[in-house]
Design an enzyme around this catalytic site. Structure first.
Site, PDB file in Angstrom:
ATOM      1  N   ALA A  88      22.839 -12.950  26.631  1.00 12.14           N
ATOM      2  CA  ALA A  88      24.022 -14.476  26.489  1.00 12.14           C
ATOM      3  C   ALA A  88      24.321 -14.366  24.870  1.00 12.14           C
ATOM      4  O   ALA A  88      25.336 -14.970  24.675  1.00 12.14           O
ATOM      5  CB  ALA A  88      23.071 -15.424  26.377  1.00 12.14           C
ATOM      6  N   THR A 106      20.755 -12.396  19.936  1.00  8.23           N
ATOM      7  CA  THR A 106      20.501 -11.504  18.762  1.00  8.23           C
ATOM      8  C   THR A 106      21.846 -11.431  18.021  1.00  8.23           C
ATOM      9  O   THR A 106      21.659 -11.303  16.741  1.00  8.23           O
ATOM     10  CB  THR A 106      20.167  -9.852  19.310  1.00  8.23           C
ATOM     11  OG1 THR A 106      18.832 -10.129  20.186  1.00  8.23           O
ATOM     12  CG2 THR A 106      19.940  -9.010  18.335  1.00  8.23           C
ATOM     13  N   SER A 156      12.530 -17.090  26.160  1.00  7.36           N
ATOM     14  CA  SER A 156      11.882 -18.477  26.172  1.00  7.36           C
ATOM     15  C   SER A 156      12.423 -19.258  27.371  1.00  7.36           C
ATOM     16  O   SER A 156      13.044 -20.265  27.375  1.00  7.36           O
ATOM     17  CB  SER A 156      11.724 -19.359  25.132  1.00  7.36           C
ATOM     18  OG  SER A 156      12.990 -19.039  24.108  1.00  7.36           O
TER      19      SER A 156
HETATM   20  P1  ADP Z   1      20.670 -11.388  23.709  1.00  9.20           P
HETATM   21  O1  ADP Z   1      20.000 -11.430  22.436  1.00  9.20           O
HETATM   22  O2  ADP Z   1      20.938 -12.936  24.239  1.00  9.20           O
HETATM   23  O3  ADP Z   1      20.160 -10.620  24.870  1.00  9.20           O
HETATM   24  P2  ADP Z   1      22.872  -9.851  22.637  1.00  9.20           P
HETATM   25  O4  ADP Z   1      23.108 -10.499  21.425  1.00  9.20           O
HETATM   26  O5  ADP Z   1      21.959  -8.824  22.599  1.00  9.20           O
HETATM   27  O6  ADP Z   1      22.253 -11.016  23.753  1.00  9.20           O
HETATM   28  O7  ADP Z   1      24.373  -9.574  23.368  1.00  9.20           O
HETATM   29  C1  ADP Z   1      25.379 -10.474  23.595  1.00  9.20           C
HETATM   30  C2  ADP Z   1      26.642  -9.655  23.839  1.00  9.20           C
HETATM   31  O8  ADP Z   1      27.635 -10.500  24.111  1.00  9.20           O
HETATM   32  C3  ADP Z   1      27.079  -8.725  22.609  1.00  9.20           C
HETATM   33  O9  ADP Z   1      27.525  -7.614  23.356  1.00  9.20           O
HETATM   34  C4  ADP Z   1      28.107  -9.667  22.032  1.00  9.20           C
HETATM   35  O10 ADP Z   1      29.098  -9.121  21.470  1.00  9.20           O
HETATM   36  C5  ADP Z   1      28.836 -10.432  23.348  1.00  9.20           C
HETATM   37  N1  ADP Z   1      29.403 -11.717  22.747  1.00  9.20           N
HETATM   38  C6  ADP Z   1      30.496 -12.161  23.340  1.00  9.20           C
HETATM   39  N2  ADP Z   1      30.991 -13.332  22.813  1.00  9.20           N
HETATM   40  C7  ADP Z   1      29.840 -13.662  22.059  1.00  9.20           C
HETATM   41  C8  ADP Z   1      29.731 -14.916  21.343  1.00  9.20           C
HETATM   42  N3  ADP Z   1      30.428 -15.790  21.209  1.00  9.20           N
HETATM   43  N4  ADP Z   1      28.591 -14.842  20.477  1.00  9.20           N
HETATM   44  C9  ADP Z   1      27.369 -13.902  20.696  1.00  9.20           C
HETATM   45  N5  ADP Z   1      27.703 -12.734  21.433  1.00  9.20           N
HETATM   46  C10 ADP Z   1      28.796 -12.715  21.939  1.00  9.20           C
END
Ligand code: ADP
Length: 191
Positions: free
Chosen positions: A23, A26, A93
């Site tokens: 989502a 990170t 969570s």
């Molecule tokens: P999580 O930590 O929730 O598993 P990640 O941060 O590892 O997710 O990955 C999210 C992905 O979505 C990344 O590749 C990021 O570049 C992409 N993304 C696209 N739009 C957004 C946004 N508005 N905010 C954060 N990530 C985004």
């Protein structure tokens, strides 16, 4: 007498990022960390993936183990927060009740719902885990064969399928400013 900024820097807070895998928890928390560090705030990240390699090593993905994982993260976040640190927790969570419990223990708490529809998270498949979950190679994967309970009243919602990373980061910083955890003056220079 302390300057206003010095007083504010001592106010710790836990910023809890919850949401499906992929989502954006990170990504957003790291960007927020960088912005805050540049301005001299004490910041610490507790990232679910990293925490599971040490603090909660050995725990699995049953409801019991997930709850224990969150409880331990919450405990460390509490200790840091009361010592003036801005703690950025990035963990799926999935259970509402556990998030409520943790929130109840930490005086200063901001819940951020990092929200993108499952199909978007799945198409991103940042770590290739959705593919494995669909193939049955991983069991109990949140959103596929394990529940995710969305926050009902998050303090901040980042719709990462509709907004840019910068917009999401800005929303979090604004919430920290509006609650007085970072100064408005500082935020103005962050943009
Ligand atoms: P999580 O930590 O929730 O598993 P990640 O941060 O590892 O997710 O990955 C999210 C992905 O979505 C990344 O590749 C990021 O570049 C992409 N993304 C696209 N739009 C957004 C946004 N508005 N905010 C954060 N990530 C985004």
């Amino acid at each position: 007498m302390l300057e206003e900024k010095e007083t504010m820097e001592k106010r710790g807070v836990t910023v809890w990022f919850t949401g499906l895998s992929g989502a954006g928890k990170t990504t957003i928390s790291r960007a927020v960390e960088q912005k805050l560090r540049e301005r001299g705030y004490m910041v610490e990240i507790l990232d679910g993936d990293i925490v599971r390699e040490n603090l909660t090593k050995g725990l699995g993905f049953s409801k019991e183990d997930r709850d224990e994982n969150i409880r331990r993260i919450g405990f460390v976040a509490h200790l840091l927060t009361r010592n003036g640190v801005i703690v950025l927790v990035s963990a799926i969570s999935p259970y509402r009740e556990m998030r409520r419990e943790v929130r109840g223990r930490i005086a200063n708490f901001v819940e951020v719902f990092v929200n993108a529809p499952l199909n978007v998270c799945e198409s991103r498949d940042v770590k290739g885990l959705y593919k494995k979950a669909r193939a049955g190679e991983i069991k109990h994967f949140t959103g596929i064969d394990d529940p995710y309970e969305s926050p009902e009243q998050p303090d901040v919602e980042c719709r990462t399928d509709l907004e840019s990373e910068e917009e999401s980061v800005e929303k979090v910083l604004k919430a920290l400013q509006d609650s007085g955890y970072i100064s408005a003056e500082e935020l103005a220079t962050l943009a």
